[in-house]
Scaffold this active site. Structure first.
Site, mmCIF file in Angstrom:
data_model
loop_
_atom_site.group_PDB
_atom_site.id
_atom_site.type_symbol
_atom_site.label_atom_id
_atom_site.label_comp_id
_atom_site.label_asym_id
_atom_site.label_seq_id
_atom_site.Cartn_x
_atom_site.Cartn_y
_atom_site.Cartn_z
ATOM 1 N N HIS A 167 -7.187 -1.026 5.746
ATOM 2 C CA HIS A 167 -6.178 0.061 5.785
ATOM 3 C C HIS A 167 -6.269 1.584 5.138
ATOM 4 C CE1 HIS A 167 -3.023 1.200 8.289
ATOM 5 N NE2 HIS A 167 -2.251 1.032 7.343
ATOM 6 N N HIS A 176 4.805 -4.435 11.089
ATOM 7 C CA HIS A 176 5.007 -3.753 12.199
ATOM 8 C C HIS A 176 5.273 -4.773 13.093
ATOM 9 C CE1 HIS A 176 4.214 -0.349 10.859
ATOM 10 N NE2 HIS A 176 3.700 -0.299 9.857
ATOM 11 N N HIS A 219 1.090 4.378 1.913
ATOM 12 C CA HIS A 219 1.963 4.871 3.247
ATOM 13 C C HIS A 219 3.395 4.750 3.020
ATOM 14 C CE1 HIS A 219 -1.952 4.411 5.400
ATOM 15 N NE2 HIS A 219 -1.765 5.121 5.186
ATOM 16 N N ASP A 235 5.877 4.560 4.898
ATOM 17 C CA ASP A 235 6.020 3.697 6.419
ATOM 18 C C ASP A 235 6.642 2.287 5.333
ATOM 19 O OD1 ASP A 235 4.226 3.449 6.568
ATOM 20 O OD2 ASP A 235 4.737 2.246 8.775
ATOM 21 N N HIS A 236 6.335 2.157 4.088
ATOM 22 C CA HIS A 236 6.009 1.515 3.083
ATOM 23 C C HIS A 236 6.454 1.270 1.648
ATOM 24 C CE1 HIS A 236 3.439 -1.590 5.486
ATOM 25 N NE2 HIS A 236 3.352 0.213 6.760
ATOM 26 N N ASP A 283 -0.150 -4.091 6.262
ATOM 27 C CA ASP A 283 -0.735 -3.781 7.546
ATOM 28 C C ASP A 283 -3.092 -3.749 7.320
ATOM 29 O OD1 ASP A 283 1.625 -2.979 8.085
ATOM 30 O OD2 ASP A 283 0.425 -0.374 7.779
ATOM 31 N N HIS A 291 0.378 -1.065 0.220
ATOM 32 C CA HIS A 291 -0.359 -0.163 -0.318
ATOM 33 C C HIS A 291 1.105 1.463 -0.351
ATOM 34 C CE1 HIS A 291 0.559 -0.904 4.650
ATOM 35 N NE2 HIS A 291 0.243 0.470 4.577
#
Length: 256
Positions: A115, A172, A59, A61-62, A134, A57
């Site tokens: 998400h 995570h 985001h 942090d990905h 996530d 996805h």
């Protein structure tokens, strides 16, 4: 039968990035590179050459390492067709039911909104590996930033249909806090009690709790059990309406 050689790279505060190699072809992929530096260091250590980035996805942090890794290695970036506008550097666009061929391995692609609306997951059947971003966590699931409880429950149902032996490579290290919450809504679950004790012991030694297996998650993760009468009873709800049970469980987690 060759299987993916998978390496877990901890980055940022609690993210996991997964670097893997398909031995017959020598292809090398990385899932959700939040940052490029640790990935490049691990590639150098292993003597591997990156060929693909697989994003679940959009985001940051990905996807934060996408463009730097592409510039450094010339790799191909793979992501969701429905979310292509938000995946930096995307080359290959995938959707529900697509088969992503990776040398001698193949990944089935699942669209799993909840998400985010464009979230996808990759299931490498021969390697018993699910890269779920996530959507699913060990003892938890992602917050519903863009989707609905109904969407997320349906998405998680796709994972429940996979074999119990499937390893859940989530993104995570949230398991200990997820476990504390799970016990608050499912306090009589003996399997959960035993698993949580093991998780606490692992974290005391600074060991990862990921990957788990889908078998463990089906038995202990409340977000996969919204149709279980015992969980519904703890919430004073009916198991005949699993979306309502899921929504209440998620609401409580958001405020835990």
């Amino acid at each position: 039968m060759s299987k993916l050689d998978i390496h877990q790279i901890p980055v940022l505060n609690d993210n996991y990035v997964y670097l893997f190699r398909e031995p017959e072809s020598g292809l090398v992929g990385v899932v959700d590179p939040a940052v490029s530096g640790p990935v490049l260091s691990k590639l150098k250590e292993l003597g591997w050459t990156l060929t693909h980035i697989l994003n679940t996805h959009h985001h940051g942090d990905h996807t934060g390492g996408n463009l730097e890794l592409k510039e450094a290695t010339g790799c191909t970036i793979v992501g969701a067709k429905k979310d292509a506008a938000r995946i930096p550097g995307i080359d290959i666009r995938l959707e529900e039911g697509d088969i992503f061929e990776f040398g001698a391995e193949k990944a089935e692609v699942f669209e799993v909104p909840g998400h985010t609306v464009g979230h996808i997951a990759y299931w490498f059947e021969k390697s018993d590996a699910l890269f779920c971003g996530d959507t699913l966590f060990a003892l938890g699931c992602g917050r519903l930033f863009e989707g609905t409880p109904a969407q997320m429950w349906q998405s998680l149902g796709k994972f429940r249909n996979l074999p119990d032996s499937t390893r859940v490579y989530c993104a995570h290290e949230y398991t200990e806090s997820n476990g504390r919450f799970a016990l608050s809504v499912d306090p009589k679950n003996k399997a959960l009690q035993e698993r949580f004790a093991e998780i606490v012991a692992l974290r005391k030694r600074n060991k990862p709790t990921v990957p788990s297996t889908l078998g463990e998650e089906k038995a202990t993760n409340p977000f996969l059990r919204a149709d279980d009468p015992s969980l519904a009873a703890e919430l004073n709800l009916s198991a005949t309406d699993p979306v309502a049970v899921f929504a209440e469980t998620r609401r409580r987690k958001d405020n835990f």
